[in-house]
Design an enzyme around this catalytic site. Structure first.
Site, short mmCIF file in Angstrom:
data_model
loop_
_atom_site.label_atom_id
_atom_site.label_comp_id
_atom_site.label_asym_id
_atom_site.label_seq_id
_atom_site.Cartn_x
_atom_site.Cartn_y
_atom_site.Cartn_z
N ARG A 154 8.66 6.26 6.54
CA ARG A 154 8.77 7.58 6.50
C ARG A 154 9.09 7.83 7.92
O ARG A 154 9.82 9.29 8.39
CB ARG A 154 7.70 8.75 6.14
CG ARG A 154 7.28 7.88 4.63
CD ARG A 154 6.01 9.10 3.84
NE ARG A 154 5.32 9.77 4.99
CZ ARG A 154 4.43 10.21 5.21
NH1 ARG A 154 3.31 9.21 4.65
NH2 ARG A 154 3.62 11.63 5.78
N ASP A 190 0.88 5.58 0.81
CA ASP A 190 -0.18 6.60 1.59
C ASP A 190 0.21 7.57 -0.03
O ASP A 190 0.51 7.99 -1.04
CB ASP A 190 0.77 6.99 2.79
CG ASP A 190 1.14 6.20 3.47
OD1 ASP A 190 -0.21 5.75 3.93
OD2 ASP A 190 1.85 6.45 4.56
N TYR A 250 12.06 0.23 -0.84
CA TYR A 250 11.66 1.49 -0.93
C TYR A 250 12.64 2.25 -1.18
O TYR A 250 14.22 1.78 -0.51
CB TYR A 250 11.03 1.75 0.43
CG TYR A 250 9.58 1.20 -0.45
CD1 TYR A 250 8.39 1.90 0.04
CD2 TYR A 250 8.84 0.12 0.81
CE1 TYR A 250 7.21 1.87 -0.73
CE2 TYR A 250 7.72 -0.38 0.69
CZ TYR A 250 6.97 -0.06 0.29
OH TYR A 250 6.02 -0.18 0.61
N ARG A 266 0.84 -0.84 -0.17
CA ARG A 266 0.14 -0.19 0.03
C ARG A 266 0.61 1.36 -0.03
O ARG A 266 2.03 0.83 0.67
CB ARG A 266 -0.92 -0.04 1.14
CG ARG A 266 -1.99 -1.06 1.60
CD ARG A 266 -2.72 -1.22 2.61
NE ARG A 266 -3.66 -2.18 2.57
CZ ARG A 266 -4.29 -2.35 3.70
NH1 ARG A 266 -4.29 -1.87 4.77
NH2 ARG A 266 -5.48 -3.16 3.94
#
Length: 249
Positions: free
Chosen positions: A198, A52, A111, A50
């Site tokens: 993050r 954001d 990522y 998923r």
């Protein structure tokens, strides 16, 4: 019924994330509506991860089941035509076994977080990187990052909205590098907590600015307390890079 595996690239700026949302547009909604226009079927897109609001993807892996007799290349071309003008592209499409699942068959996700370490405003890459005007010591950031590699309780770096059953995750990679004015943080794991990357990046930036000692990252980890978090980096510097599967190793 044929199961098609898709590799998807998208600019997350105009979306409320990858997954369908009640309050705004999503990548999933756009692709499912495109698939309906191509096939006349109400299909569901399943994805490896998923994202954001504002988060991007270079190679998200997804799948959809379709009854219509259509070749993978034709499906890819048709989806790309129908999804316009949304900033989404299907870069690869292939047939996979019925028991292959984009999310549950996935054994690794990676990522990259991109920081523009400069004072001048961003123009060409606005909403693509997090701009940090203060000088960042990327070597100090990289040294501090190594404390988080391995099996840990990542409660400090976990969003209060996280739905994972456990805060314990194994972080396989966390490296910091610089290329000119850009600082990149690479992270890889089997799975991640909500906001984990993050949150880690935000604290690493504090180390790079000299506002945190290198040891404070490990101390924040050990605290197992969201209140120990120093900073949560904004979403627009984050990119889903790749998903790995056993049959592709």
């Amino acid at each position: 019924m044929t199961r098609f595996a898709l590799t998807i690239e998208f600019d997350g700026t105009p979306f409320f994330g990858l997954q369908r949302q009640d309050n705004g547009p999503s990548v999933q909604q756009s692709l499912e509506e495109a698939a309906f226009r191509v096939t006349g079927e109400n299909v569901r897109l399943h994805s490896a991860g998923r994202t954001d609001t504002g988060v991007h993807a270079l190679a998200m892996r997804s799948h959809m089941d379709i009854e219509k007799d259509i070749e993978p290349f034709r499906l890819m071309e048709a989806l790309n035509a129908q999804v316009r003008p949304d900033p989404i592209a299907v870069t690869h499409c292939g047939v996979v076994p019925d028991d292959w699942h984009a999310r549950f068959s996935c054994t690794g996700r990676s990522y990259v977080y991109r920081i523009a370490n400069r004072r001048a405003p961003l123009t060409l890459e606005r909403n693509r990187l997090w701009q940090v005007p203060q000088d960042l010591d990327h070597e100090a950031m990289d040294r501090a990052a190594k404390a988080l590699v391995g099996l840990h309780d990542f409660t400090t770096f976990r969003s209060v909205q996280c739905q994972s059953q456990s805060p314990v995750k194994t972080l396989d990679r966390l490296d910091v590098e610089r290329d000119g004015e850009e600082v990149r943080i690479h992270a890889a794991a089997r799975s991640f907590l909500h906001h984990q990357v993050r949150s880690v990046v935000g604290c690493l930036a504090l180390v790079g600015m000299g506002r945190w000692r290198e040891e404070q990252l490990a101390e924040a980890l050990e605290a197992k307390d969201r209140q120990a978090l120093g900073l949560n980096a904004p979403p627009h510097g984050l990119y889903f890079v790749a998903a790995t599967y056993p049959d592709e190793a």
